[in-house]
Design a protein around this motif. Structure first.
Motif, PDB file in Angstrom:
ATOM      1  N   GLN A  76       0.816  -1.211   0.000  1.00 50.86           N
ATOM      2  CA  GLN A  76       0.000   0.000   0.000  1.00 50.86           C
ATOM      3  C   GLN A  76       0.854   1.267   0.000  1.00 50.86           C
ATOM      4  N   ASN A  77       2.172   1.072  -0.083  1.00 50.67           N
ATOM      5  CA  ASN A  77       3.097   2.201  -0.163  1.00 50.67           C
ATOM      6  C   ASN A  77       2.797   3.229   0.934  1.00 50.67           C
ATOM      7  N   CYS A  78       2.698   2.710   2.156  1.00 52.12           N
ATOM      8  CA  CYS A  78       2.283   3.548   3.281  1.00 52.12           C
ATOM      9  C   CYS A  78       3.273   3.391   4.425  1.00 52.12           C
ATOM     10  N   ALA A  79       3.999   4.440   4.681  1.00 54.64           N
ATOM     11  CA  ALA A  79       4.961   4.409   5.787  1.00 54.64           C
ATOM     12  C   ALA A  79       4.234   4.753   7.087  1.00 54.64           C
ATOM     13  N   TYR A  80       3.966   3.732   7.882  1.00 50.85           N
ATOM     14  CA  TYR A  80       3.302   3.972   9.163  1.00 50.85           C
ATOM     15  C   TYR A  80       3.759   2.932  10.166  1.00 50.85           C
ATOM     16  N   GLN A  81       3.480   3.192  11.440  1.00 49.62           N
ATOM     17  CA  GLN A  81       3.895   2.292  12.513  1.00 49.62           C
ATOM     18  C   GLN A  81       2.874   1.168  12.660  1.00 49.62           C
ATOM     19  N   ASP A  82       3.179   0.031  12.053  1.00 43.70           N
ATOM     20  CA  ASP A  82       2.250  -1.096  12.107  1.00 43.70           C
ATOM     21  C   ASP A  82       2.206  -1.717  13.500  1.00 43.70           C
ATOM     22  N   MET A  83       3.339  -1.949  14.088  1.00 42.01           N
ATOM     23  CA  MET A  83       3.384  -2.551  15.425  1.00 42.01           C
ATOM     24  C   MET A  83       2.987  -1.514  16.464  1.00 42.01           C
ATOM     25  N   ASP A  84       2.034  -1.879  17.302  1.00 44.00           N
ATOM     26  CA  ASP A  84       1.601  -0.950  18.347  1.00 44.00           C
ATOM     27  C   ASP A  84       1.385  -1.718  19.648  1.00 44.00           C
ATOM     28  N   GLU A  85       1.099  -0.973  20.686  1.00 43.25           N
ATOM     29  CA  GLU A  85       0.945  -1.590  22.006  1.00 43.25           C
ATOM     30  C   GLU A  85      -0.279  -2.508  22.080  1.00 43.25           C
ATOM     31  N   LEU A  86      -1.224  -2.348  21.155  1.00 41.68           N
ATOM     32  CA  LEU A  86      -2.434  -3.166  21.188  1.00 41.68           C
ATOM     33  C   LEU A  86      -2.154  -4.641  20.930  1.00 41.68           C
ATOM     34  N   ASP A  87      -1.093  -4.930  20.203  1.00 45.02           N
ATOM     35  CA  ASP A  87      -0.793  -6.320  19.867  1.00 45.02           C
ATOM     36  C   ASP A  87      -0.706  -7.207  21.108  1.00 45.02           C
ATOM     37  N   PHE A  88      -0.220  -6.656  22.209  1.00 43.73           N
ATOM     38  CA  PHE A  88      -0.065  -7.445  23.430  1.00 43.73           C
ATOM     39  C   PHE A  88      -1.412  -7.894  24.002  1.00 43.73           C
ATOM     40  N   ASP A  89      -2.462  -7.110  23.763  1.00 45.19           N
ATOM     41  CA  ASP A  89      -3.780  -7.389  24.355  1.00 45.19           C
ATOM     42  C   ASP A  89      -4.757  -8.007  23.364  1.00 45.19           C
ATOM     43  N   CYS A  90      -4.339  -8.151  22.115  1.00 45.79           N
ATOM     44  CA  CYS A  90      -5.231  -8.682  21.077  1.00 45.79           C
ATOM     45  C   CYS A  90      -5.205 -10.206  21.023  1.00 45.79           C
ATOM     46  N   LEU A  91      -6.222 -10.743  20.375  1.00 43.74           N
ATOM     47  CA  LEU A  91      -6.218 -12.141  19.961  1.00 43.74           C
ATOM     48  C   LEU A  91      -5.791 -12.162  18.501  1.00 43.74           C
TER      49      LEU A  91
END
Length: 206
Positions: A33-48
């Motif tokens: 998608q040619n999109c420079a953004y922060q994919d990894m975030d703090e939510l990953d720890f609390d997600c399924l």
């Protein structure tokens, strides 16, 4: 296409799982998608994390954000069902690896995620997503309804969409009393017609 699905908390993921998940997310949401953004975030720890595998290769993925960690809210909460005012689970980072697209895998992933949300967080609790607008018709086919205005997120047009449980319409049953009364009236009318027919015949014979 047939895939094997697994859903895990972050702590249940192996280091290999995390590597392949983040690699796929980076490939789809950053590179393609040619999109420079922060994919990894703090939510990953609390997600399924719902992962689709075929022959041990990751072919699709999404994450489920529990209601207590989800910040997306329905825009119709003020005027619609009170359930919309409660926190709701969210589904995000939905992807299918490019080589496996066009085989119905995205629908399978979403169906699995929706079923898990219903089972874990309640059948009547709405589910919300932040959808890229070019996928609007796909999510609508799953029952999601767009809410509010379109907005840009990381330079890509999005819209919030909510999946609610359709209200069941109660059909009034005809009571036995009503049925019984109708039958009696019809029987009486039939008796009168038969009696009139017999009287007519007697009259003609006299």
């Amino acid at each position: 296409m047939t895939a094997m699905f697994a859903i895990k908390t972050f702590d249940e993921l192996t280091s290999v799982d995390i590597y392949h998940i983040l690699k796929a997310r980076s490939q789809v949401f950053v590179v393609e998608q040619n999109c420079a953004y922060q994919d990894m975030d703090e939510l990953d720890f609390d997600c399924l994390h719902l992962v689709a595998h075929q022959n041990e290769s990751l072919v699709g993925y999404c994450r489920i954000i529990p209601p207590e960690y989800n910040t997306l809210r329905s825009n119709l909460g003020v005027t619609d069902d009170d359930q919309l005012n409660t926190a709701m689970s969210a589904i995000g980072r939905v992807l299918v690896v490019s080589a496996y697209r066009g085989q119905g895998l995205a629908r399978q992933i979403m169906t699995q995620a929706i079923a898990h949300c219903r089972k874990k967080y309640g059948k009547k609790r709405p589910i919300i997503i932040s959808a890229q607008t070019y996928l609007l018709s796909f999510y609508q086919s799953l029952g999601f309804v767009p809410e509010g205005d379109y907005y840009l997120e990381d330079s890509i047009e999005h819209v919030n969409m909510v999946l609610r449980v359709a209200k069941k319409t109660k059909i009034k049953k005809i009571s036995n009393t009503t049925t019984s009364t109708t039958s009696k009236v019809l029987s009486a009318l039939l008796f009168i017609l038969v009696a009139l027919f017999i009287l007519g015949l007697l009259y003609l014979m006299i």
